[in-house]
Each structure stands twice: as structure tokens, then as C-alpha cells.
Write an enzyme that holds these catalytic residues in place. Sequence first.
Site, PDB file in Angstrom:
ATOM      1  N   TYR A  55       0.830  -1.202   0.000  1.00 32.40           N
ATOM      2  CA  TYR A  55       0.000   0.000   0.000  1.00 32.40           C
ATOM      3  C   TYR A  55       0.871   1.261   0.000  1.00 32.40           C
ATOM      4  CZ  TYR A  55      -3.581  -3.411   1.295  1.00 32.40           C
ATOM      5  OH  TYR A  55      -4.407  -4.504   1.336  1.00 32.40           O
ATOM      6  N   HIS A  79       0.184 -12.074   0.715  1.00 26.50           N
ATOM      7  CA  HIS A  79      -0.689 -11.104   0.053  1.00 26.50           C
ATOM      8  C   HIS A  79      -1.058 -11.499  -1.390  1.00 26.50           C
ATOM      9  CE1 HIS A  79      -1.450  -6.464  -0.352  1.00 26.50           C
ATOM     10  NE2 HIS A  79      -2.509  -7.182  -0.673  1.00 26.50           N
TER      11      HIS A  79
HETATM   12  P1  NAD Z   1     -14.075  -0.558   1.046  1.00 27.51           P
HETATM   13  O1  NAD Z   1     -15.154  -1.418   0.524  1.00 27.51           O
HETATM   14  O2  NAD Z   1     -13.924  -0.332   2.482  1.00 27.51           O
HETATM   15  O3  NAD Z   1     -14.176   0.827   0.253  1.00 27.51           O
HETATM   16  C1  NAD Z   1     -13.332   1.893   0.474  1.00 27.51           C
HETATM   17  C2  NAD Z   1     -13.904   3.131  -0.209  1.00 27.51           C
HETATM   18  O4  NAD Z   1     -15.131   3.484   0.395  1.00 27.51           O
HETATM   19  C3  NAD Z   1     -12.983   4.326  -0.058  1.00 27.51           C
HETATM   20  O5  NAD Z   1     -13.046   5.080  -1.249  1.00 27.51           O
HETATM   21  C4  NAD Z   1     -13.599   5.103   1.098  1.00 27.51           C
HETATM   22  O6  NAD Z   1     -13.345   6.477   1.033  1.00 27.51           O
HETATM   23  C5  NAD Z   1     -15.065   4.816   0.905  1.00 27.51           C
HETATM   24  N1  NAD Z   1     -15.836   4.883   2.147  1.00 27.51           N
HETATM   25  C6  NAD Z   1     -15.526   4.365   3.366  1.00 27.51           C
HETATM   26  N2  NAD Z   1     -16.498   4.644   4.254  1.00 27.51           N
HETATM   27  C7  NAD Z   1     -17.440   5.358   3.589  1.00 27.51           C
HETATM   28  C8  NAD Z   1     -18.686   5.938   3.969  1.00 27.51           C
HETATM   29  N3  NAD Z   1     -19.159   5.871   5.203  1.00 27.51           N
HETATM   30  N4  NAD Z   1     -19.395   6.599   3.026  1.00 27.51           N
HETATM   31  C9  NAD Z   1     -18.946   6.690   1.759  1.00 27.51           C
HETATM   32  N5  NAD Z   1     -17.774   6.162   1.336  1.00 27.51           N
HETATM   33  C10 NAD Z   1     -17.026   5.504   2.250  1.00 27.51           C
HETATM   34  O7  NAD Z   1     -12.787  -1.255   0.461  1.00 27.51           O
HETATM   35  P2  NAD Z   1     -11.252  -1.261   0.639  1.00 27.51           P
HETATM   36  O8  NAD Z   1     -10.703   0.038   1.069  1.00 27.51           O
HETATM   37  O9  NAD Z   1     -10.842  -1.840  -0.635  1.00 27.51           O
HETATM   38  O10 NAD Z   1     -10.943  -2.375   1.775  1.00 27.51           O
HETATM   39  C11 NAD Z   1     -10.660  -2.077   3.109  1.00 27.51           C
HETATM   40  C12 NAD Z   1      -9.337  -2.594   3.568  1.00 27.51           C
HETATM   41  O11 NAD Z   1      -9.299  -4.017   3.427  1.00 27.51           O
HETATM   42  C13 NAD Z   1      -8.079  -2.106   2.828  1.00 27.51           C
HETATM   43  O12 NAD Z   1      -7.616  -0.887   3.343  1.00 27.51           O
HETATM   44  C14 NAD Z   1      -7.104  -3.234   3.115  1.00 27.51           C
HETATM   45  O13 NAD Z   1      -6.554  -3.080   4.411  1.00 27.51           O
HETATM   46  C15 NAD Z   1      -8.004  -4.462   3.116  1.00 27.51           C
HETATM   47  N6  NAD Z   1      -7.979  -5.145   1.795  1.00 27.51           N
HETATM   48  C16 NAD Z   1      -7.087  -6.152   1.620  1.00 27.51           C
HETATM   49  C17 NAD Z   1      -7.009  -6.803   0.393  1.00 27.51           C
HETATM   50  C18 NAD Z   1      -6.029  -7.920   0.224  1.00 27.51           C
HETATM   51  O14 NAD Z   1      -5.362  -8.311   1.150  1.00 27.51           O
HETATM   52  N7  NAD Z   1      -5.896  -8.483  -0.950  1.00 27.51           N
HETATM   53  C19 NAD Z   1      -7.837  -6.421  -0.662  1.00 27.51           C
HETATM   54  C20 NAD Z   1      -8.767  -5.412  -0.442  1.00 27.51           C
HETATM   55  C21 NAD Z   1      -8.830  -4.774   0.792  1.00 27.51           C
END
Ligand code: NAD
Length: 315
Positions: free
Chosen positions: A56, A120
Site C-alpha cells: 500500500y 498477500h
Molecule cells: P471498502 O469497501 O472499504 O471501500 C473503500 C472506499 O469506500 C474508499 O473510497 C472510502 O473512502 C469509501 N468509504 C468508506 N467509508 C465510507 C462511507 N461511510 N461513506 C462513503 N464512502 C465511504 O474497500 P477497501 O478500502 O478496498 O478495503 C478495506 C481494507 O481491506 C483495505 O484498506 C485493506 O486493508 C483491506 N484489503 C485487503 C485486500 C487484500 O489483502 N488483498 C484487498 C482489499 C482490501
Amino acid sequence: MQTRLLGRTGLNVSVLSLGASPLGSVFRNIDESEGIRTVHEAIDLGINFIDVSPYYGETQAETVLGKALKGFPRDSYILATKVGRYGPDRFDFSAERVTRSVDESLERLRVDVIDVIQCHDIEFGSPNQVIEETIPALRRVREQGKARFIGITGLPLKIFREVLSRTEVDTILSYCRYSLNDASLESIIPFLKEKGVGIISASPLSMGLLTERGAPVWHPAPDALKAAARKAAEHCRERGEDLSRLALQFAVANPDIATTLVGTASLENLKKNVEWAQSPPDPELLNEVREIFRPVQNLTWPSGRPENNDEARLV
Ligand code: NAD
């Protein structure tokens, strides 16, 4: 904040957890102080599980998170990071690289031990290498006291079945597979429970798809899914509701999922998410919105090597 046990680890994790990818300016440019404030606020609001990766922001998220966590007692948060992915197309699951990677992460995060060390996005690698080389290397890291538990992460569900049929890990992190538009993670929950594996689910908003603003331009969802998400957002708006609220409540309500990771660097969204997570989704609205998603339900996209994908509804 409600907590749940993460498989057999004995770790009690908050049902809503902090995805630290935005600290690496993955979604938009944020300054360091904004990232640090988000982490402090999350801990103040009762979130105790934080997930990050060297990938990240190409190490930036780990560095900012390390600064943010300085001064907090080590037992006040549970820290998960990853090995093996270092750029959009840079993967290295070799024993030598992942062992060095843990040391680098410990330094950036300013801690002596990582609670959950995860391989990952293993669909980009070879399952044989992950099983025979990467996981054994992480076990040696654990024996040295640098990590407590071992996990794997990725998009296709096939990889979890494959790895867990052949070896043991403590946790899996699945993303975009337990949300309003795709709840296919459910199909492997009985298998995961039988194995005693802790389930971490990420991206309850389907990486921004289930928001008022809609999917970012880079989002891999097919057009039909994006159109359904716009329709669902509009339906919620007409009912005086917010699609993100429903999406978050749906994700957090499943007791078999220990924790749901949401990514945000906005204090306003963070507070909203924590508040929303306190109550279940409105059943009537949930039915209506799931009906909107029915034609595109579980539609997903390929990730990694073709042989590591077997999803029935790939586009
Ligand atoms: P998410 O579904 O949480 O979406 C994030 C998006 O939604 C961002 O643009 C954020 O600004 C927005 N958001 C958050 N809260 C909101 C709200 N209340 N209203 C409107 N918009 C809102 O998805 P993500 O960020 O992809 O996933 C979360 C975390 O999961 C990542 O930070 C990471 O740590 C983990 N992750 C890991 C992997 C992996 O290991 N392969 C893949 C995806 C995610």
C-alpha cells in the site's frame, strides 16, 4: 464496539476494523497528519484490528501507520500486515524475500511483533510455492517471535480451499466477496469453520462501488454491476437512506465473520461507519436492494493466474 474471536487465535477483534491502505494514498492523496489522525480516531472509537501491507503506497502506509501507533500500548491494538506483494505487478513469495519483508515491516511499523502475517494476494503466485516455501518460512519467523499468527489473502475463493486442504493457516482475508452484490464467501464458511480458521472480510463497500459517489474509474466491476449499484444508491436515496450504511450493516451482521475491514482516511466516514455498525440492516430495505442486485449477484472479475480462478460468474 462489539468484538468476536478470530478463529482459534484467541484474538478478540472488533467487528469493524481499519484498512490502512488509504494511508498510502491509494485512493486519493492524503497528508501524513490526516492518516495519523484517522488511526488515533479509530482506536478511540473502539477499533482494535488494523490491516496494512508493504504494497500500500509502496511502503508509505506502513510507515505512516508506524508513526501513528507510536505511544499506544502494544496490547491496545492487533496488527496485521503482509508479505509477497510489493507493487501492482511485483510479487515475490520466496522464503528469502518474505523473511526479509517481515523485518522491514517490523521496522516501518516500529513494533517487535506482528500479530497476523499474511501472504498477500496468493492467486498471483503458485499455490505449491506458497504451501511449500512461503508458509514454512513464516512459521520460522513465528518461531523467532516476530509474528504470532499466519494468514493468506486474495480474491478468488478457490485459493483458500486449495491452501487449506493441503496445509494449516490461522486466518484468511477475503475481499469483495461478502457484500450486498456478492456474498459468495458464504459458500466456503462451513469449510473455514471446520478448519478453525479466522475469517477476515474486507471491502464491504465493494471498493467504493456501494457508495453515493459510485465506483472509482479504475474499479474492475463490469458495467452491468456498476449500473446496478447506481440503481441501488438511487433507491436508498429515495428512501432517505444511504447505500453505504446498508452495505456496512449487512457485512458486519454475519457472526461467522470475525471482522470487516473498511478503508477510509476521512474522519467523518470513520465515525459514520462505527455508528452504523452498532445496528442491524433494515430488513425491508435489505430485501429491496438485494433484489436490485439479483441479476448481477456474485458477478466477479478474474485476479491473478487463470488456474487460480474458478468462479462460476467470472466476467
Ligand atoms: P471498502 O469497501 O472499504 O471501500 C473503500 C472506499 O469506500 C474508499 O473510497 C472510502 O473512502 C469509501 N468509504 C468508506 N467509508 C465510507 C462511507 N461511510 N461513506 C462513503 N464512502 C465511504 O474497500 P477497501 O478500502 O478496498 O478495503 C478495506 C481494507 O481491506 C483495505 O484498506 C485493506 O486493508 C483491506 N484489503 C485487503 C485486500 C487484500 O489483502 N488483498 C484487498 C482489499 C482490501
